[in-house]
Each structure stands twice: as C-alpha cells, then as structure tokens.
Enzyme design. Structure first.
Site, PDB file in Angstrom:
ATOM      1  N   GLU A 105      40.153  63.222  42.211  1.00 43.88           N
ATOM      2  CA  GLU A 105      41.493  62.865  42.413  1.00 43.88           C
ATOM      3  C   GLU A 105      42.356  62.306  42.330  1.00 43.88           C
ATOM      4  O   GLU A 105      41.968  61.959  40.833  1.00 43.88           O
ATOM      5  CB  GLU A 105      41.190  62.311  44.318  1.00 43.88           C
ATOM      6  CG  GLU A 105      40.092  62.761  45.237  1.00 43.88           C
ATOM      7  CD  GLU A 105      40.555  63.682  45.972  1.00 43.88           C
ATOM      8  OE1 GLU A 105      42.165  63.841  45.645  1.00 43.88           O
ATOM      9  OE2 GLU A 105      40.366  65.408  46.267  1.00 43.88           O
ATOM     10  N   GLY A 106      43.500  62.169  42.588  1.00 47.47           N
ATOM     11  CA  GLY A 106      44.947  61.066  41.546  1.00 47.47           C
ATOM     12  C   GLY A 106      45.544  62.232  40.702  1.00 47.47           C
ATOM     13  O   GLY A 106      46.625  61.644  40.149  1.00 47.47           O
TER      14      GLY A 106
ATOM     15  N   ARG B  38      46.487  63.479  54.314  1.00 48.62           N
ATOM     16  CA  ARG B  38      47.585  64.331  54.338  1.00 48.62           C
ATOM     17  C   ARG B  38      46.855  65.728  53.959  1.00 48.62           C
ATOM     18  O   ARG B  38      46.102  66.174  52.194  1.00 48.62           O
ATOM     19  CB  ARG B  38      48.482  64.122  52.930  1.00 48.62           C
ATOM     20  CG  ARG B  38      49.754  64.390  53.346  1.00 48.62           C
ATOM     21  CD  ARG B  38      51.018  63.680  51.428  1.00 48.62           C
ATOM     22  NE  ARG B  38      50.509  64.321  50.630  1.00 48.62           N
ATOM     23  CZ  ARG B  38      49.221  63.677  49.636  1.00 48.62           C
ATOM     24  NH1 ARG B  38      50.095  62.489  49.221  1.00 48.62           N
ATOM     25  NH2 ARG B  38      49.610  64.508  48.457  1.00 48.62           N
TER      26      ARG B  38
ATOM     27  N   GLU C  38      45.425  70.758  49.506  1.00 47.69           N
ATOM     28  CA  GLU C  38      44.011  70.711  49.197  1.00 47.69           C
ATOM     29  C   GLU C  38      44.244  69.544  50.314  1.00 47.69           C
ATOM     30  O   GLU C  38      45.521  69.536  51.180  1.00 47.69           O
ATOM     31  CB  GLU C  38      43.347  69.608  48.587  1.00 47.69           C
ATOM     32  CG  GLU C  38      44.810  68.732  47.891  1.00 47.69           C
ATOM     33  CD  GLU C  38      43.952  67.377  47.060  1.00 47.69           C
ATOM     34  OE1 GLU C  38      43.302  67.472  46.501  1.00 47.69           O
ATOM     35  OE2 GLU C  38      45.104  66.934  46.350  1.00 47.69           O
TER      36      GLU C  38
ATOM     37  N   LYS D  16      36.744  68.411  46.044  1.00 46.13           N
ATOM     38  CA  LYS D  16      37.538  70.054  46.401  1.00 46.13           C
ATOM     39  C   LYS D  16      35.969  70.916  46.624  1.00 46.13           C
ATOM     40  O   LYS D  16      36.297  72.269  46.953  1.00 46.13           O
ATOM     41  CB  LYS D  16      38.105  70.240  44.726  1.00 46.13           C
ATOM     42  CG  LYS D  16      39.140  69.693  44.829  1.00 46.13           C
ATOM     43  CD  LYS D  16      39.696  68.658  43.716  1.00 46.13           C
ATOM     44  CE  LYS D  16      41.388  68.394  43.785  1.00 46.13           C
ATOM     45  NZ  LYS D  16      41.351  67.225  43.887  1.00 46.13           N
TER      46      LYS D  16
ATOM     47  N   LYS E  87      39.289  73.478  38.730  1.00 45.33           N
ATOM     48  CA  LYS E  87      39.896  72.246  39.469  1.00 45.33           C
ATOM     49  C   LYS E  87      38.407  71.355  39.001  1.00 45.33           C
ATOM     50  O   LYS E  87      37.350  71.905  39.784  1.00 45.33           O
ATOM     51  CB  LYS E  87      39.837  71.631  40.982  1.00 45.33           C
ATOM     52  CG  LYS E  87      40.793  72.836  40.670  1.00 45.33           C
ATOM     53  CD  LYS E  87      41.675  71.938  42.217  1.00 45.33           C
ATOM     54  CE  LYS E  87      43.339  73.020  43.010  1.00 45.33           C
ATOM     55  NZ  LYS E  87      43.940  72.388  44.266  1.00 45.33           N
TER      56      LYS E  87
ATOM     57  N   SER F 253      49.385  58.089  48.868  1.00 44.78           N
ATOM     58  CA  SER F 253      50.869  58.166  48.625  1.00 44.78           C
ATOM     59  C   SER F 253      51.039  57.822  49.405  1.00 44.78           C
ATOM     60  O   SER F 253      52.284  59.436  50.262  1.00 44.78           O
ATOM     61  CB  SER F 253      50.379  58.225  47.301  1.00 44.78           C
ATOM     62  OG  SER F 253      49.727  58.053  46.772  1.00 44.78           O
TER      63      SER F 253
ATOM     64  N   ASN G 189      43.294  65.388  51.736  1.00 48.09           N
ATOM     65  CA  ASN G 189      43.469  64.557  50.739  1.00 48.09           C
ATOM     66  C   ASN G 189      42.697  63.818  52.242  1.00 48.09           C
ATOM     67  O   ASN G 189      43.721  63.316  53.216  1.00 48.09           O
ATOM     68  CB  ASN G 189      44.158  64.223  50.205  1.00 48.09           C
ATOM     69  CG  ASN G 189      45.431  65.003  49.384  1.00 48.09           C
ATOM     70  OD1 ASN G 189      44.726  65.093  47.922  1.00 48.09           O
ATOM     71  ND2 ASN G 189      46.552  65.265  49.500  1.00 48.09           N
TER      72      ASN G 189
ATOM     73  N   ARG H 115      57.125  66.853  47.691  1.00 49.78           N
ATOM     74  CA  ARG H 115      57.440  66.733  46.476  1.00 49.78           C
ATOM     75  C   ARG H 115      58.291  68.089  46.077  1.00 49.78           C
ATOM     76  O   ARG H 115      57.890  68.621  46.617  1.00 49.78           O
ATOM     77  CB  ARG H 115      56.096  66.635  45.998  1.00 49.78           C
ATOM     78  CG  ARG H 115      55.473  65.457  45.968  1.00 49.78           C
ATOM     79  CD  ARG H 115      53.661  65.358  46.206  1.00 49.78           C
ATOM     80  NE  ARG H 115      53.164  65.942  46.735  1.00 49.78           N
ATOM     81  CZ  ARG H 115      51.978  65.778  46.353  1.00 49.78           C
ATOM     82  NH1 ARG H 115      51.629  65.121  45.396  1.00 49.78           N
ATOM     83  NH2 ARG H 115      50.931  66.785  47.204  1.00 49.78           N
TER      84      ARG H 115
HETATM   85  P1  ADP Z   1      44.697  66.120  42.806  1.00 52.86           P
HETATM   86  O1  ADP Z   1      43.822  65.718  44.070  1.00 52.86           O
HETATM   87  O2  ADP Z   1      44.828  65.792  41.624  1.00 52.86           O
HETATM   88  O3  ADP Z   1      46.104  66.249  43.711  1.00 52.86           O
HETATM   89  P2  ADP Z   1      45.192  68.435  43.613  1.00 52.86           P
HETATM   90  O4  ADP Z   1      44.421  70.092  44.137  1.00 52.86           O
HETATM   91  O5  ADP Z   1      45.600  68.203  44.771  1.00 52.86           O
HETATM   92  O6  ADP Z   1      44.510  67.804  42.804  1.00 52.86           O
HETATM   93  O7  ADP Z   1      46.062  69.230  42.196  1.00 52.86           O
HETATM   94  C1  ADP Z   1      46.964  68.808  41.821  1.00 52.86           C
HETATM   95  C2  ADP Z   1      48.841  69.359  41.861  1.00 52.86           C
HETATM   96  O8  ADP Z   1      48.053  70.686  40.932  1.00 52.86           O
HETATM   97  C3  ADP Z   1      48.903  69.837  43.610  1.00 52.86           C
HETATM   98  O9  ADP Z   1      49.769  68.763  43.715  1.00 52.86           O
HETATM   99  C4  ADP Z   1      50.059  71.491  43.243  1.00 52.86           C
HETATM  100  O10 ADP Z   1      51.601  71.083  42.970  1.00 52.86           O
HETATM  101  C5  ADP Z   1      49.578  71.751  41.728  1.00 52.86           C
HETATM  102  N1  ADP Z   1      48.362  72.313  42.301  1.00 52.86           N
HETATM  103  C6  ADP Z   1      46.863  72.778  42.672  1.00 52.86           C
HETATM  104  N2  ADP Z   1      46.127  74.166  43.248  1.00 52.86           N
HETATM  105  C7  ADP Z   1      46.947  74.901  42.879  1.00 52.86           C
HETATM  106  C8  ADP Z   1      46.736  76.571  43.614  1.00 52.86           C
HETATM  107  N3  ADP Z   1      46.362  76.693  44.009  1.00 52.86           N
HETATM  108  N4  ADP Z   1      48.276  76.379  43.023  1.00 52.86           N
HETATM  109  C9  ADP Z   1      49.444  76.266  43.008  1.00 52.86           C
HETATM  110  N5  ADP Z   1      49.593  74.823  42.432  1.00 52.86           N
HETATM  111  C10 ADP Z   1      48.387  73.754  42.140  1.00 52.86           C
HETATM  112 MG    MG Z   2      46.654  66.385  45.331  1.00 54.97          MG
END
Ligand code: ADP
Ligand code: MG
Length: 449
Positions: free
Chosen positions: A344-345, A103, A124, A283, A340, A131, A126, A424
């Site tokens: 994950e999660g 995803r 990102e 990441k 970061k 999910s 995935n 979302r």
């Molecule tokens: P995880 O692997 O925990 O899902 P993500 O990198 O997807 O980590 O980050 C979780 C959430 O944080 C994302 O779904 C998004 O809403 C927010 N987020 C992450 N990176 C960014 C970014 N560069 N700019 C804005 N929001 C972000």
């Molecule tokens: Mg994510």
C-alpha cells in the site's frame, strides 16, 4: 480559468492545504483549479456502492480461516503479509466492535466503440490509512471560494469526508463507553502529510471533545501498557486506535515496532482497521473476489452484481487466457496491464518495461505474491493544475475515491455510510496516482448540467 492564482494559493495556505517538504519547508499541496465533471447518476451510483463494499469487506476481514487459505500462496514469499497473518492468528482481543474507514477508488473507463456512457471501474478498495479526508474537504472549500460569484459554483458537489470520518470515529469512542477516553493515532515518524491528520484530530476535538494522542509503533511499545484490557497511553484509555501507519514494511524497522502492534492487537481498544480487515484489503484478496463464486460467499446475488460491475479483470500468475499463460500475455502486451505486489501507499506497482523485467526474473513462487490487473483506459480531459505556485493547463485523467465509514459489532451494523469523496487529477502520461508521492493534484467534483 475561473480565478486568480494568488487567491487560490493564499486560500490553500490559510486553510491547511499544505505539506511539509523533506527540507522541512511548508508547501501548498498540489491542486487543480478545474473541478472534475460527473453526472448525477454516476455520483449516485458510486455513493450507493460504498456501504455495500464496506459490508462485504468487513465480513471478509472477520473470516480469518478464509484469509489464511486465500493468502497461503502469498505468505510463502511475502514476509510482511506473513508477519501480519501470524499476528492475527496469535492474538486475541475481547473487543467485539471494529471501525472501518474505507476508500474505494475508481477510474472512469472510455466507452467501448459504439457506446456513449463511460463506466467507473474500481482501482482498489483501501482498508487502512486512507489519506486526505481533511484535504479533500478543504479542496471543495477552495473551489467553492473560487466559484463564489460564478453560476457554476452551484453545481460543485459538497464533500462530507471530514465530517463523516470524524463522526464515525467519535461514535466508536462513544461505543467504547469509558471515561478518560482518547483516540490513539498510530503515525509514521516525520510524516509529510501530517496536516491532513491534524485537521481530522482538531475536527474531532472541536465537535466531540475527544483528544488524540499521536504515537509511532515504537513509541507505543515503549510508552503504553494494558490495564484490565484497556490500552493506556499518556494517562488516557485509547478507546479507538486509528492507523495512519503500519501498512508498509518500513513502518516495522525493528522488533519494538512489531511489539507496539502486538500490544494494540491484544488490547480491547477498537481498531481501525482490525488486522483481518487490513489483510482483506490486500490486492490478492481483491483479485480472488473478482471470481463470482468467491464474492458470493460474502454478498447476496443482487449486491454481488452491483459490485462486480465495477471490476476489471485481475489475474493470479498461474491463470491462463484461452490456454495461454497470463505471464506470457503480459510480457507481450505489457502496456495493457499493471503488475501489483501486496503493498500500500503508492509507488510499488510495475508498468511496461519494469513489469516485463519482474516477470522475467522472478521465480514462480515469488510471482505468487503479485497480481496482474488490466489497465483501466481512462478518459482524458484538460485541467489546470497548480504545483509549487505555478499553474499549467494539461491533458489529465482523474480518479475518484469514495470515503466510507462502518462501525460494526459482529453482525450488528451500528453505522455504515458513504461520507464523501477524493478526486486526484494527474497528467495523462503518469501511471501512479498518489498526491503525497507527488504524482497527482487534489480536485473536487462538479455536476454536469
Ligand atoms: P496503492 O495501494 O499503492 O495505492 P493502487 O492499486 O491504488 O496502489 O495503484 C496506485 C495508482 O496506480 C492508482 O491510484 C492508479 O492511479 C494507478 N493504477 C493502479 N491500478 C490501475 C489500473 N488497473 N489501471 C489504471 N491505473 C491504475
Ligand atoms: Mg491506491
């Protein structure tokens, strides 16, 4: 607002848009009553990217020497990534095929001054345990129901996430070509999002006849065995092992859990994903691939250009911008960045004051296990959100995930496609994006006129 709240809630409970709360009580998942607007060209562009990302990322996942080299600085202090890396190096399986159910998550960025078009930037990509293929599809069904007598209903974007994921999983089982096959779903004990998983399980059983066995890693260690390469569970051959757990350190509370993972890896069951693909989804690898020279190792120039159009700047902690260290820049302008770790999660990233504290107190070595990402400046829009039976209209931002499926055997691509989407929608002020973690509401897409 288009419809009656009670109708929407009844539909949600009747169609499995539910979760198990910590008390054991069943609640509807948070959802939006106002679908998120997208243009058809944006929709086409995001769809086109999915198989391109799948192709590149499975190549990265197959290149264990590359992963080992580019993750070297991470594994010095990140024990979990190190354990996954060791397991990848130690185990061999005779299974040439792999399944990736991916995803790719995007946020539409505000256009710069003078420009009109927004552009979607990747949050990102995935590679494991994505999910909501079931819930996202049911959210589309909910909106179709609510808009049934409204002309706008014609513009809702159909969502093939559930059928796409289940068809790809069935295809992997067929590829394995054995009698008495099942899918082994690796799960967490007490999963609150269990109904999303069961929805996928029932869809596969109904349409293809393949049963699913649910087990935790510890249960796999205790109750499975390898026979002539086959992974035997519950009297079946696990043709496909589908991970909805195993992506976070808390899934490995003891040696037994690691032994469960090791048994899976050593067997000829098709993995979704392979351990290499899981590591390619870190990441750190996302950061490395924003460098055009790195991306060009895995993508033709025309493909690389399309993919990198979605990238924002991501830095390693030793990087500098115009001679100034990114650590200093992020400390000064903490609201412009997200810090970061390799997790994950949801709920692991650091923003604002927490980001500053982490940069301030970590050693240089520890910081190498983090990446620093520019914050994507999302466009906000009003939305009606329904949480625990109550609706409220608030200023929101939305994040689109495109689901992808890719079954490949070495360089032979058996299947590679975009399957559908997740939206979302969350309050503008909220940083994180998870639905299960309670930050966001499920939504669907509607085309602009
Ligand atoms: P995880 O692997 O925990 O899902 P993500 O990198 O997807 O980590 O980050 C979780 C959430 O944080 C994302 O779904 C998004 O809403 C927010 N987020 C992450 N990176 C960014 C970014 N560069 N700019 C804005 N929001 C972000
Ligand atoms: Mg994510």
């Amino acid at each position: 607002m288009i419809s009656r709240l009670d109708d929407a809630i009844d539909f949600a409970f009747t169609n499995g848009l539910i979760k198990r709360a910590q008390t054991g009580q069943l609640k509807h998942v948070p959802f939006s009553l106002t679908p998120y607007l997208i243009t058809s060209s944006e929709q086409d562009q995001l769809e086109e990217l999915t198989p391109l990302f799948n192709d590149v990322m499975t190549r990265v996942g197959d290149d264990s020497a590359y992963l080992e080299d580019r993750l070297a600085e991470v594994v010095r202090t990140d024990t979990f990534t190190k354990q996954l890396m060791s397991l990848m190096k130690e185990t061999t399986s005779d299974q040439p095929a792999q399944l990736l159910l991916s995803r790719s998550d995007y946020i539409a960025e505000k256009p710069e001054a003078g420009l009109v078009n927004r552009s979607h930037k990747q949050v990102e990509f995935n590679m494991i345990s994505n999910s909501f293929p079931f819930m996202a599809t049911k959210t589309y069904d909910l909106h179709r129901y609510l808009y049934q007598t409204h002309s706008d209903g014609q513009r809702l974007v159909p969502n093939g996430a559930l059928s796409g994921y289940s068809e790809a999983m069935a295809k992997a089982v067929e590829y394995y070509d054995s009698t008495n096959s099942c899918i082994l779903m690796v799960v967490q004990p007490g999963e609150s999002n269990i109904f999303d998983q069961r929805g996928l399980e029932y869809e596969i059983l109904k349409n293809f006849g393949y049963p699913t066995v649910r087990m935790t890693l510890e249960q796999i260690a205790a109750n499975s065995r390898i026979q002539n390469g086959h992974l035997m569970v519950d009297g079946y051959i696990a043709a496909l092992t589908y991970f909805r757990a195993g992506y976070t350190p808390s899934d490995y509370k003891n040696k037994d859990a690691w032994r469960g993972r090791q048994i899976i890896e050593a067997s000829s069951s098709i993995k979704c994903p392979t351990i290499g693909a899981q590591l390619a989804g870190t990441k750190k690898i996302q950061q490395v691939l924003t460098n055009p020279a790195e991306l060009s190792l895995f993508a033709e120039p025309a493909v690389a250009e399309k993919l990198s159009d979605t990238f924002v700047k991501i830095y390693s902690m030793t990087d500098t911008i115009d001679g100034q260290s990114v650590v200093d820049i992020a400390m000064e302008r903490s609201d412009e960045y997200v810090l970061k770790p390799q997790r994950e999660g949801g709920g692991n990233n650091l923003y604002n004051q927490e980001l500053v504290e982490c940069l301030d107190t970590s050693t240089e070595d520890e910081l190498m296990a983090y990446i620093l990402m520019e914050k994507i400046r999302a466009m906000d829009h009003p939305s009606v959100l329904v949480v625990e039976g109550q609706s409220s209209k608030i200023d929101c931002i939305s994040e689109i995930g495109r689901y992808g499926a890719c079954l490949r055997e070495g360089s032979n691509m058996i299947l590679n496609n975009d399957c559908g989407y997740l939206v979302r929608t969350k309050a503008r002020e909220v940083n994180e994006g998870g639905v299960s973690a309670g930050f966001a509401c499920l939504n669907s897409l509607i085309l602009k006129d």
